[in-house]
Design a protein around this motif. Structure first.
Motif, mmCIF file in Angstrom:
data_model
loop_
_atom_site.group_PDB
_atom_site.id
_atom_site.type_symbol
_atom_site.label_atom_id
_atom_site.label_comp_id
_atom_site.label_asym_id
_atom_site.label_seq_id
_atom_site.Cartn_x
_atom_site.Cartn_y
_atom_site.Cartn_z
ATOM 1 N N ASP A 11 -12.085 -3.243 12.554
ATOM 2 C CA ASP A 11 -11.315 -2.732 13.702
ATOM 3 C C ASP A 11 -12.012 -1.540 14.351
ATOM 4 O O ASP A 11 -12.292 -0.536 13.688
ATOM 5 C CB ASP A 11 -9.911 -2.332 13.250
ATOM 6 C CG ASP A 11 -9.131 -3.540 12.770
ATOM 7 O OD1 ASP A 11 -8.945 -4.462 13.582
ATOM 8 O OD2 ASP A 11 -8.746 -3.584 11.595
ATOM 9 N N GLU A 18 -7.591 -2.374 18.310
ATOM 10 C CA GLU A 18 -6.394 -1.588 17.983
ATOM 11 C C GLU A 18 -5.252 -1.748 18.990
ATOM 12 O O GLU A 18 -4.094 -1.593 18.610
ATOM 13 C CB GLU A 18 -6.728 -0.120 17.743
ATOM 14 C CG GLU A 18 -7.487 0.145 16.438
ATOM 15 C CD GLU A 18 -6.749 -0.242 15.148
ATOM 16 O OE1 GLU A 18 -5.551 -0.589 15.210
ATOM 17 O OE2 GLU A 18 -7.396 -0.208 14.086
ATOM 18 N N PHE A 25 2.509 -4.351 16.107
ATOM 19 C CA PHE A 25 3.476 -3.450 15.445
ATOM 20 C C PHE A 25 4.733 -3.326 16.316
ATOM 21 O O PHE A 25 5.864 -3.481 15.828
ATOM 22 C CB PHE A 25 2.870 -2.050 15.231
ATOM 23 C CG PHE A 25 1.933 -1.940 14.054
ATOM 24 C CD1 PHE A 25 2.400 -2.082 12.757
ATOM 25 C CD2 PHE A 25 0.580 -1.661 14.236
ATOM 26 C CE1 PHE A 25 1.541 -1.962 11.666
ATOM 27 C CE2 PHE A 25 -0.296 -1.546 13.161
ATOM 28 C CZ PHE A 25 0.188 -1.699 11.873
ATOM 29 N N LEU A 47 -3.186 6.227 13.466
ATOM 30 C CA LEU A 47 -4.376 5.543 12.946
ATOM 31 C C LEU A 47 -5.073 6.345 11.859
ATOM 32 O O LEU A 47 -5.863 5.792 11.089
ATOM 33 C CB LEU A 47 -5.367 5.289 14.086
ATOM 34 C CG LEU A 47 -5.250 3.960 14.807
ATOM 35 C CD1 LEU A 47 -6.229 3.905 15.966
ATOM 36 C CD2 LEU A 47 -5.517 2.801 13.853
ATOM 37 N N THR A 50 -4.755 4.883 7.249
ATOM 38 C CA THR A 50 -5.349 3.544 7.293
ATOM 39 C C THR A 50 -4.432 2.533 6.596
ATOM 40 O O THR A 50 -3.741 2.876 5.631
ATOM 41 C CB THR A 50 -6.741 3.536 6.624
ATOM 42 O OG1 THR A 50 -6.586 3.958 5.272
ATOM 43 C CG2 THR A 50 -7.703 4.449 7.331
ATOM 44 N N GLY A 52 -1.881 -1.046 7.636
ATOM 45 C CA GLY A 52 -0.643 -1.223 8.388
ATOM 46 C C GLY A 52 0.611 -0.828 7.625
ATOM 47 O O GLY A 52 1.490 -0.144 8.160
ATOM 48 N N HIS A 79 5.238 -6.335 7.490
ATOM 49 C CA HIS A 79 3.798 -6.334 7.741
ATOM 50 C C HIS A 79 3.228 -7.759 7.773
ATOM 51 O O HIS A 79 2.322 -8.061 8.549
ATOM 52 C CB HIS A 79 3.075 -5.480 6.692
ATOM 53 C CG HIS A 79 1.624 -5.318 6.984
ATOM 54 N ND1 HIS A 79 0.653 -6.005 6.306
ATOM 55 C CD2 HIS A 79 0.968 -4.596 7.926
ATOM 56 C CE1 HIS A 79 -0.532 -5.697 6.805
ATOM 57 N NE2 HIS A 79 -0.367 -4.844 7.786
ATOM 58 N N THR A 120 -10.228 -2.177 6.164
ATOM 59 C CA THR A 120 -8.881 -1.852 5.702
ATOM 60 C C THR A 120 -7.891 -2.938 6.099
ATOM 61 O O THR A 120 -6.830 -3.078 5.510
ATOM 62 C CB THR A 120 -8.457 -0.510 6.341
ATOM 63 O OG1 THR A 120 -9.358 0.481 5.888
ATOM 64 C CG2 THR A 120 -7.066 -0.121 5.979
ATOM 65 N N THR A 121 -8.246 -3.694 7.113
ATOM 66 C CA THR A 121 -7.328 -4.744 7.556
ATOM 67 C C THR A 121 -7.410 -5.923 6.589
ATOM 68 O O THR A 121 -8.257 -5.955 5.703
ATOM 69 C CB THR A 121 -7.633 -5.149 9.012
ATOM 70 O OG1 THR A 121 -6.458 -5.718 9.590
ATOM 71 C CG2 THR A 121 -8.760 -6.148 9.105
ATOM 72 N N ASN A 122 -6.504 -6.904 6.747
ATOM 73 C CA ASN A 122 -6.489 -7.977 5.747
ATOM 74 C C ASN A 122 -7.218 -9.236 6.218
ATOM 75 O O ASN A 122 -7.515 -9.383 7.406
ATOM 76 C CB ASN A 122 -5.056 -8.244 5.272
ATOM 77 C CG ASN A 122 -4.158 -8.584 6.420
ATOM 78 O OD1 ASN A 122 -4.277 -9.660 6.998
ATOM 79 N ND2 ASN A 122 -3.273 -7.665 6.798
ATOM 80 N N ASN A 125 -6.654 -11.356 9.394
ATOM 81 C CA ASN A 125 -7.062 -10.701 10.646
ATOM 82 C C ASN A 125 -8.572 -10.801 10.870
ATOM 83 O O ASN A 125 -9.026 -10.862 12.011
ATOM 84 C CB ASN A 125 -6.640 -9.227 10.639
ATOM 85 C CG ASN A 125 -5.133 -9.056 10.671
ATOM 86 O OD1 ASN A 125 -4.405 -10.031 10.836
ATOM 87 N ND2 ASN A 125 -4.663 -7.839 10.490
ATOM 88 N N LYS A 155 -9.616 3.238 2.799
ATOM 89 C CA LYS A 155 -10.413 4.315 3.391
ATOM 90 C C LYS A 155 -9.480 5.498 3.687
ATOM 91 O O LYS A 155 -8.330 5.259 4.044
ATOM 92 C CB LYS A 155 -11.049 3.831 4.706
ATOM 93 C CG LYS A 155 -12.016 2.663 4.527
ATOM 94 C CD LYS A 155 -12.484 2.145 5.881
ATOM 95 C CE LYS A 155 -13.276 0.857 5.718
ATOM 96 N NZ LYS A 155 -13.699 0.274 7.006
ATOM 97 N N ASP A 180 -16.480 3.192 12.939
ATOM 98 C CA ASP A 180 -16.056 3.824 14.205
ATOM 99 C C ASP A 180 -15.124 5.010 13.967
ATOM 100 O O ASP A 180 -14.689 5.626 14.931
ATOM 101 C CB ASP A 180 -15.311 2.814 15.090
ATOM 102 C CG ASP A 180 -13.934 2.517 14.530
ATOM 103 O OD1 ASP A 180 -13.842 2.096 13.369
ATOM 104 O OD2 ASP A 180 -12.940 2.744 15.247
#
Ligand code: XBP
Ligand code: MG
Length: 235
Positions: A11, A18, A25, A47, A50, A52, A79, A120-122, A125, A155, A180
């Motif tokens: 992301d 985002e 969300f 944000l 980290t 969701g 989630h 960090t996202t799953n 995604n 993170k 980023d």
């Protein structure tokens, strides 16, 4: 040391995702009957937490006393629904990779480098993103994926980059991380990796003094820049 692999955050690094996360969300909040709606300014702050589920939990901590709050089980269910909304948004939308990403990945593959994700996202995604941006499955693009809840600590903890390194079977000194966000830089540095940062729309005010290199986009990164990053690493 010889460069052997590139490890990418997802992301904000591969694509500016985002706004799609924020929309998902806000949609799930409405579906559950909450009047919560995260603005861009609020989301910039949120944000910094980290993940969701962790972000929803952090949001709840600042609600007024007596406000309706979700249990951890409810957050997990909410989630899951948010993930379904997000993957639908990506499937329907036309999200682009950030400039230079596709070219860097093609060049790395042609040069025989390994490619990995540390996010960090799953996983659903990540799948949605590679399908949307490459028209391909994640493992058609990346050799290794370390994602979301596979690690105990997200993170800025180093766990997810360490997991990616373990799966690559490589030491940090022969890899370069791409991030980023400050949390991402702290995570990668904690795992011993040199980091290149491309600040994103939500992280352009963060402190990247711990990164080895900061560029507006990956199209500015030359093959020599990459080699220099690993050459600087202690053996
Ligand atoms: C970014 C995140 C994620 C996303 C939402 O992670 O912090 O939480 O905002 O994704 P990264 P989930 O930049 O490391 O990919 O809701 O799936 O957590
Ligand atoms: Mg990121």
């Amino acid at each position: 040391m010889t460069l052997k692999a590139l490890i990418f955050d997802v992301d904000g690094t591969l694509a500016e995702t985002e706004e799609a996360h924020r929309a998902a969300f806000n949609q799930v909040f409405a579906n559950w009957g909450f009047d919560w709606s995260w603005s861009q300014a609020q989301y910039r702050e949120l944000l910094k937490t980290t993940g969701g589920k962790e972000r929803i939990r952090a949001w709840q901590e600042n609600l007024p006393q007596g406000a309706r709050r979700l249990t951890d089980d409810e957050i997990a269910r909410m989630h899951k629904e948010k993930t379904a909304i997000y993957t639908d948004i990506l499937a329907a939308g036309d999200l682009d990779l950030r400039p230079g990403v596709a070219e860097l990945i093609d060049r790395a593959r042609a040069d025989g480098l390994k490619l990995a994700v540390a996010t960090t996202t799953n996983l659903p995604n990540v799948e949605a993103l590679t399908r949307c941006c490459w028209g391909a499955e994640p493992y058609d693009i990346f050799d290794v994926i370390a994602a979301g809840d596979e690690v105990a600590a997200k993170k800025p903890a180093p766990d997810v980059f360490r997991l990616a390194l373990e799966r690559l079977g490589l030491p940090a000194q022969v890899c370069v991380a791409f991030e980023d966000s400050l949390n991402g830089v702290l995570s990668a540095r904690g795992a011993g990796l040199p980091v290149v940062v491309t600040p994103s729309v939500y992280t352009d005010d963060q402190d990247f003094s711990q990164a080895q290199m900061v560029v507006d986009s990956l199209s500015e990164l030359s093959p020599d820049d990459l080699l220099a990053l690993t050459a600087d690493q202690p053996a």
